[in-house]
Design a protein around this motif. Structure first.
Motif, PDB file in Angstrom:
ATOM      1  N   MET A  45      -0.954   4.012   8.265  1.00 41.58           N
ATOM      2  CA  MET A  45       0.432   3.656   7.955  1.00 41.58           C
ATOM      3  C   MET A  45       0.847   2.337   8.597  1.00 41.58           C
ATOM      4  SD  MET A  45       1.957   5.758   5.921  1.00 41.58           S
ATOM      5  CE  MET A  45       3.710   5.629   6.211  1.00 41.58           C
ATOM      6  N   GLY A  46      -0.102   1.569   9.097  1.00 41.99           N
ATOM      7  CA  GLY A  46       0.249   0.281   9.702  1.00 41.99           C
ATOM      8  C   GLY A  46       0.915   0.502  11.042  1.00 41.99           C
ATOM      9  N   TYR A  64       0.819  -1.220   0.000  1.00 38.11           N
ATOM     10  CA  TYR A  64       0.000   0.000   0.000  1.00 38.11           C
ATOM     11  C   TYR A  64       0.853   1.272   0.000  1.00 38.11           C
ATOM     12  CZ  TYR A  64       0.853  -0.333   5.031  1.00 38.11           C
ATOM     13  OH  TYR A  64       1.446  -0.439   6.264  1.00 38.11           O
ATOM     14  N   VAL A  65       2.165   1.161   0.221  1.00 40.02           N
ATOM     15  CA  VAL A  65       3.040   2.332   0.130  1.00 40.02           C
ATOM     16  C   VAL A  65       3.520   2.418  -1.316  1.00 40.02           C
ATOM     17  CG1 VAL A  65       5.179   3.416   0.906  1.00 40.02           C
ATOM     18  CG2 VAL A  65       3.730   2.193   2.546  1.00 40.02           C
ATOM     19  N   LEU A  77      -4.562   4.796  -0.800  1.00 39.71           N
ATOM     20  CA  LEU A  77      -5.709   4.389   0.011  1.00 39.71           C
ATOM     21  C   LEU A  77      -6.507   3.287  -0.667  1.00 39.71           C
ATOM     22  CD1 LEU A  77      -7.294   7.470   1.771  1.00 39.71           C
ATOM     23  CD2 LEU A  77      -5.747   5.762   2.671  1.00 39.71           C
ATOM     24  N   ARG A  78      -6.540   3.291  -1.998  1.00 41.74           N
ATOM     25  CA  ARG A  78      -7.256   2.216  -2.702  1.00 41.74           C
ATOM     26  C   ARG A  78      -6.642   0.863  -2.350  1.00 41.74           C
ATOM     27  NH1 ARG A  78     -10.524   2.220  -6.848  1.00 41.74           N
ATOM     28  NH2 ARG A  78     -11.553   4.162  -7.365  1.00 41.74           N
ATOM     29  N   PHE A  88       3.034  12.164   5.987  1.00 47.47           N
ATOM     30  CA  PHE A  88       2.905  11.238   4.864  1.00 47.47           C
ATOM     31  C   PHE A  88       1.774  11.712   3.970  1.00 47.47           C
ATOM     32  CE2 PHE A  88       0.281   9.643   8.287  1.00 47.47           C
ATOM     33  CZ  PHE A  88      -0.883   9.197   7.677  1.00 47.47           C
ATOM     34  N   GLY A  89       1.720  11.159   2.774  1.00 46.43           N
ATOM     35  CA  GLY A  89       0.671  11.526   1.839  1.00 46.43           C
ATOM     36  C   GLY A  89      -0.265  10.368   1.609  1.00 46.43           C
ATOM     37  N   ILE A  90      -1.532  10.682   1.353  1.00 47.75           N
ATOM     38  CA  ILE A  90      -2.475   9.649   0.931  1.00 47.75           C
ATOM     39  C   ILE A  90      -2.949  10.010  -0.468  1.00 47.75           C
ATOM     40  CG2 ILE A  90      -3.204   8.850   3.219  1.00 47.75           C
ATOM     41  CD1 ILE A  90      -5.677  10.663   2.989  1.00 47.75           C
TER      42      ILE A  90
END
Length: 147
Positions: free
Chosen positions: A138-139, A41-42, A58-59, A85-87
């Motif tokens: 972010m886990g 996801y990153v 995010l998807r 961080f960015g989403i």
């Protein structure tokens, strides 16, 4: 009456909201550098005025299908517990105020995504807005050390 100010954005047909106080800025998608062995996801990292910032899709994080980037795609740069961080989102829709009385707890079967990502559902007329709990996006990297 207490209210929250939210930045709302779309992912597919769903509409989400995040607390505006966590949003540093909203930018167009710059080149993203992939990072080896990062979680799926990153997407990678971006250089934002000399700062290297990880970008979360995010998807992917929510188990949604990936889509091609469009002119409306954006990265929302957030600061959560001193981490920036960015989403990546499909489109940013608006900034709005929502009465806290209009916010319901997340449903037990949390709309097909992990319920620890959702802190509530906001009702605006007929619209439902999924309010995100960004601590978990972010886990394990963001945790409640001070809690």
């Amino acid at each position: 009456m207490a209210e929250e100010q939210l930045v709302t954005f779309g992912l597919g047909t769903e509409e989400f909201g995040v607390d505006i106080m966590l949003v540093q800025e909203i930018i167009r998608i710059p080149p993203i550098t992939r990072v080896p062995k990062a979680p799926d996801y990153v997407e990678g990292v971006i250089n934002l005025r000399g700062n290297v910032i990880p970008v979360v899709s995010l998807r992917t994080r929510f188990g949604m299908e990936r889509v091609e980037e469009s002119d409306l795609s954006r990265i929302i740069v957030l600061q959560v517990q001193n981490k920036v961080f960015g989403i990546r989102v499909d489109a940013v829709t608006e900034v709005l105020r929502l009465d806290t009385e209009s916010i319901e707890p997340p449903p037990p079967v949390a709309l097909g995504m992990d319920s620890h990502f959702i802190r509530g559902v906001g009702k605006i007329g007929e619209r439902l807005l999924i309010l995100l709990n960004l601590d978990n996006i972010m886990g394990g990297e963001i945790n409640h050390e001070s809690a």
